[in-house]
Write an enzyme that holds these catalytic residues in place. Structure first.
Site, PDB file in Angstrom:
ATOM      1  CE  LYS A   1      -3.683  56.715  29.736  1.00  0.00           C
ATOM      2  NZ  LYS A   1      -2.461  56.202  29.095  1.00  0.00           N
TER       3      LYS A   1
ATOM      4  CD  GLN B   1      -0.847  56.992  25.784  1.00  0.00           C
ATOM      5  OE1 GLN B   1      -0.786  57.183  26.994  1.00  0.00           O
ATOM      6  NE2 GLN B   1      -1.775  56.222  25.257  1.00  0.00           N
TER       7      GLN B   1
ATOM      8  CG  ASP C   1       2.268  53.818  32.084  1.00  0.00           C
ATOM      9  OD1 ASP C   1       1.044  53.626  32.216  1.00  0.00           O
ATOM     10  OD2 ASP C   1       2.762  54.558  31.224  1.00  0.00           O
TER      11      ASP C   1
HETATM   12  N1  LIG Z   1       2.203  54.489  28.623  1.00  0.00           N
HETATM   13  C1  LIG Z   1       0.996  54.032  28.339  1.00  0.00           C
HETATM   14  N2  LIG Z   1       0.140  53.741  29.341  1.00  0.00           N
HETATM   15  C2  LIG Z   1      -1.122  53.275  29.088  1.00  0.00           C
HETATM   16  O1  LIG Z   1      -1.891  52.996  30.020  1.00  0.00           O
HETATM   17  C3  LIG Z   1      -1.524  53.126  27.716  1.00  0.00           C
HETATM   18  C4  LIG Z   1      -0.599  53.454  26.719  1.00  0.00           C
HETATM   19  N3  LIG Z   1       0.644  53.877  27.055  1.00  0.00           N
HETATM   20  N4  LIG Z   1      -0.928  53.324  25.420  1.00  0.00           N
HETATM   21  C5  LIG Z   1      -2.247  52.928  25.000  1.00  0.00           C
HETATM   22  C6  LIG Z   1      -2.950  52.089  26.030  1.00  0.00           C
HETATM   23  C7  LIG Z   1      -4.453  52.061  25.896  1.00  0.00           C
HETATM   24  N5  LIG Z   1      -4.983  52.607  27.129  1.00  0.00           N
HETATM   25  C8  LIG Z   1      -6.328  52.858  27.367  1.00  0.00           C
HETATM   26  C9  LIG Z   1      -6.786  53.639  28.403  1.00  0.00           C
HETATM   27  C10 LIG Z   1      -8.127  53.934  28.568  1.00  0.00           C
HETATM   28  C11 LIG Z   1      -9.072  53.454  27.702  1.00  0.00           C
HETATM   29  C12 LIG Z   1     -10.507  53.804  27.873  1.00  0.00           C
HETATM   30  O2  LIG Z   1     -10.874  54.573  28.740  1.00  0.00           O
HETATM   31  N6  LIG Z   1     -11.409  53.310  27.021  1.00  0.00           N
HETATM   32  C13 LIG Z   1     -12.842  53.583  27.064  1.00  0.00           C
HETATM   33  C14 LIG Z   1     -13.394  54.098  25.765  1.00  0.00           C
HETATM   34  C15 LIG Z   1     -12.531  55.043  25.022  1.00  0.00           C
HETATM   35  C16 LIG Z   1     -13.005  55.258  23.589  1.00  0.00           C
HETATM   36  O3  LIG Z   1     -14.186  55.530  23.384  1.00  0.00           O
HETATM   37  O4  LIG Z   1     -12.151  55.150  22.699  1.00  0.00           O
HETATM   38  C17 LIG Z   1     -13.583  52.314  27.358  1.00  0.00           C
HETATM   39  O5  LIG Z   1     -13.056  51.225  27.100  1.00  0.00           O
HETATM   40  O6  LIG Z   1     -14.723  52.400  27.805  1.00  0.00           O
HETATM   41  C18 LIG Z   1      -8.645  52.638  26.693  1.00  0.00           C
HETATM   42  C19 LIG Z   1      -7.295  52.349  26.522  1.00  0.00           C
HETATM   43  C20 LIG Z   1      -3.949  52.980  27.912  1.00  0.00           C
HETATM   44  N7  LIG Z   1      -2.780  52.677  27.362  1.00  0.00           N
END
Ligand SMILES: Nc1nc(=O)c2c([nH]1)NC[C@@H]1CN(c3ccc(C(=O)N[C@@H](CCC(=O)O)C(=O)O)cc3)C=[N+]21
Length: 285
Positions: free
Chosen positions: A49, A93, A116
């Site tokens: 992020k 987070q 968020d």
């Molecule tokens: N306050 C808070 N806000 C959130 O937005 C939040 C959180 N807590 N806790 C966890 C979850 C999970 N999350 C993700 C964000 C980006 C990918 C992302 O970019 N994933 C990539 C791959 C990443 C990899 O390779 O592991 C994809 O799907 O292509 C995934 C999951 C945001 N979250």
């Protein structure tokens, strides 16, 4: 549907706008992420992020607090960020350690800086159709559907999962866009019957490859919100992509689907928060 590609398109737009706003106001949007403990996944996400934020021209900072930080200390940290006029977006987070009340923490974040979209006031605003900051993952899903010109109005959208961060808000947003929405969950009876009636299927339950081809109508649109790690460290979704893809009109992969869109929408929310804050400041002057 290629979330990575659309995320880049969205971020290019944000980058352009950011440059204009910096020029106009002399201020730069700043996103501060708070992460508690050394959870590897949380650290990874928070760094992604921050990296994305800097790429569009924001200032971004990560505050790392030890796993044993007290609730009082965390609340004090958020209060400080609320008062810091150089900070426009605050993200704590999740998940937080057991001894900290997540709800209390979310409520502590200034509504104007809650990028968020988790604060109850924003949840309420969304549910009655007011403008606010929408939660990033659902907002990213809507953005993807719009980019690929998927018709939503009048369609039957079925959401599997009822979480506060995905299931409930995406249902609200689809409803606002005139879909007929069904929310299903772990206690739903005759799930297959319901999912087979779906024109748009959103799967967000955290069960690897839960959604198989037999649960999907021919020509449906399938959105996979799952992020599950296999023992080998591979990232897999809640949808059996290989089995389902032949049958559907469109589908999002994992990785490269909803995840990157979540990050783009976080940046979008931060820019919206920034614009709102600097506009209010200017009115006050
Ligand atoms: N306050 C808070 N806000 C959130 O937005 C939040 C959180 N807590 N806790 C966890 C979850 C999970 N999350 C993700 C964000 C980006 C990918 C992302 O970019 N994933 C990539 C791959 C990443 C990899 O390779 O592991 C994809 O799907 O292509 C995934 C999951 C945001 N979250």
């Amino acid at each position: 549907m290629d979330g990575k590609e659309v995320a880049v398109v969205v971020q290019e737009k944000i980058k352009k706008q950011t440059a204009e706003w910096i020029k106009r106001t002399g201020q730069t949007p700043k996103l501060t992420a708070v992460v508690v403990g050394k959870n590897a996944a949380s650290q990874f996400y928070v760094r992604s992020k921050k990296k994305a934020a800097m790429e569009v021209g924001f200032i971004s900072e990560i505050i790392e607090l030890p796993a044993k930080v007290t609730e009082v200390e965390l609340l004090a940290c958020i209060k400080e960020l609320n008062q810091d006029v150089t900070v426009h977006g605050i993200l704590v987070q999740l998940p937080l350690p057991q001894h900290i009340d997540e709800h209390k923490v979310i409520c502590q974040i200034d509504v104007y800086k809650d990028v968020d979209g988790f604060h109850p006031e924003q949840v309420g605003a969304l549910s009655i159709g007011l403008n606010g900051l929408a939660p990033c993952t659902p907002a990213g899903i809507i953005e993807l559907l719009k980019y690929y010109k998927i018709k939503i109005s009048g369609k039957h959208a079925v959401v599997i999962g009822r979480s506060n961060i995905v299931g409930k808000p995406i249902a609200n947003m689809l409803l606002k866009l005139d879909a007929t929405v069904t929310i299903t969950h772990s206690q739903t009876q005759n799930l297959a019957e319901i999912t087979r009636g779906a024109d748009i299927l959103i799967v967000s339950i955290g069960q690897p490859h839960f959604l198989t081809a037999d649960l999907v109508k021919e020509g449906a649109v399938v959105i996979d919100v799952g992020i599950n790690r296999t023992e080998a460290g591979k990232l897999i979704g809640d949808v059996d992509f290989e089995g389902v893809k032949e049958k559907v009109f469109a589908i999002t992969p994992v990785p490269g689907g909803v995840g990157p869109m979540t990050i783009s929408m976080l940046l979008d929310n931060t820019l919206v928060a920034f614009k709102r804050i600097v506009s209010v400041e200017n009115k006050e002057k």
